[in-house]
Design a protein around this motif. Structure first.
Motif, short mmCIF file in Angstrom:
data_model
loop_
_atom_site.label_atom_id
_atom_site.label_comp_id
_atom_site.label_asym_id
_atom_site.label_seq_id
_atom_site.Cartn_x
_atom_site.Cartn_y
_atom_site.Cartn_z
N LEU A 1 0.84 -1.21 0.00
CA LEU A 1 0.00 0.00 0.00
C LEU A 1 0.87 1.25 0.00
CD1 LEU A 1 -2.70 -1.19 2.53
CD2 LEU A 1 -3.18 -0.48 0.18
N PHE B 1 -3.20 2.33 4.79
CA PHE B 1 -3.98 1.16 5.19
C PHE B 1 -5.28 1.67 5.79
CE2 PHE B 1 -5.49 -2.25 7.79
CZ PHE B 1 -5.13 -3.39 7.09
N ASN C 1 -8.26 -4.01 1.85
CA ASN C 1 -7.02 -3.37 1.40
C ASN C 1 -6.35 -4.16 0.27
OD1 ASN C 1 -6.41 -0.81 3.00
ND2 ASN C 1 -7.08 -2.22 4.58
N ARG D 1 -8.11 -3.16 -2.80
CA ARG D 1 -7.64 -1.83 -3.23
C ARG D 1 -6.35 -1.96 -4.04
NH1 ARG D 1 -6.38 1.34 1.56
NH2 ARG D 1 -6.16 3.12 0.18
#
Length: 180
Positions: free
Chosen positions: A151, A158, A171, A174
């Motif tokens: 990330l 996060f 996440n 994502r």
């Protein structure tokens, strides 16, 4: 198999021990399945959920609770058996037709291991994607990196609590929406 523009993303939390020292007679058990659906066209993430699982071959200890936030009391209140969770996932997510993904190999392997142990069919298709591996390949990195570092690499924060199955799955979705 029909092609679809959606994927199922999961993240498991499981019984764990300090220094990975599994006590004699116990086995790693899934205690949470975090799950969500990613629309590959719109990049929308939906149906984010935590399904808490009653461990059948081990116990949740202090170390595990500290890491995951999952207590024996939480499992007592909200937990269902793994087999029931698989049926629920099949019914609510229609998973047999979708590619499914997790961050690393553990999620795919643990689902398979626990289904085999119970003699039940996996609620997921044969098509598992290791997002950690895909991330490494996409950016041509020398080694794989963890979820939070991936990330950061994408300049994303996060969202939620690390080691919450639902938040880790979200996440992961994502990340996947950025690299696919």
């Amino acid at each position: 198999m029909k092609t679809t523009n959606e994927m199922i993303i999961i993240d498991l939390e499981a019984t764990c021990w300090e220094n990975d020292r599994i006590p004699t007679g116990q086995k790693v058990d899934i205690i949470e399945i975090g799950i969500c659906k990613l629309n590959l066209t719109s990049k929308a993430i939906s149906q984010k959920k935590s399904i808490y699982i009653i461990p059948e071959r081990s116990e949740i200890n202090r170390f595990c609770t500290k890491l995951t936030g999952i207590t024996p009391q939480l499992i007592e209140q909200k937990g269902i058996y793994f087999e029931e969770a698989c049926e629920m996932i099949r019914d609510q997510y229609h998973t047999a037709t979708f590619t499914w993904a997790g961050y690393g190999n553990f999620d795919g392997e643990q689902i398979t291991e626990q289904c085999d142990w119970l003699g039940i069919t996996s609620p997921f298709s044969e098509n598992y994607m290791n997002v950690m591996h895909e991330f490494k390949r996409h950016f041509n990195l020398h080694k794989q990196i963890g979820l939070k570092r991936a990330l950061s690499y994408l300049n994303m924060d996060f969202e939620g609590t690390h080691h919450s199955g639902a938040d880790d799955a979200y996440n992961t979705a994502r990340i996947l929406s950025e690299i696919l």
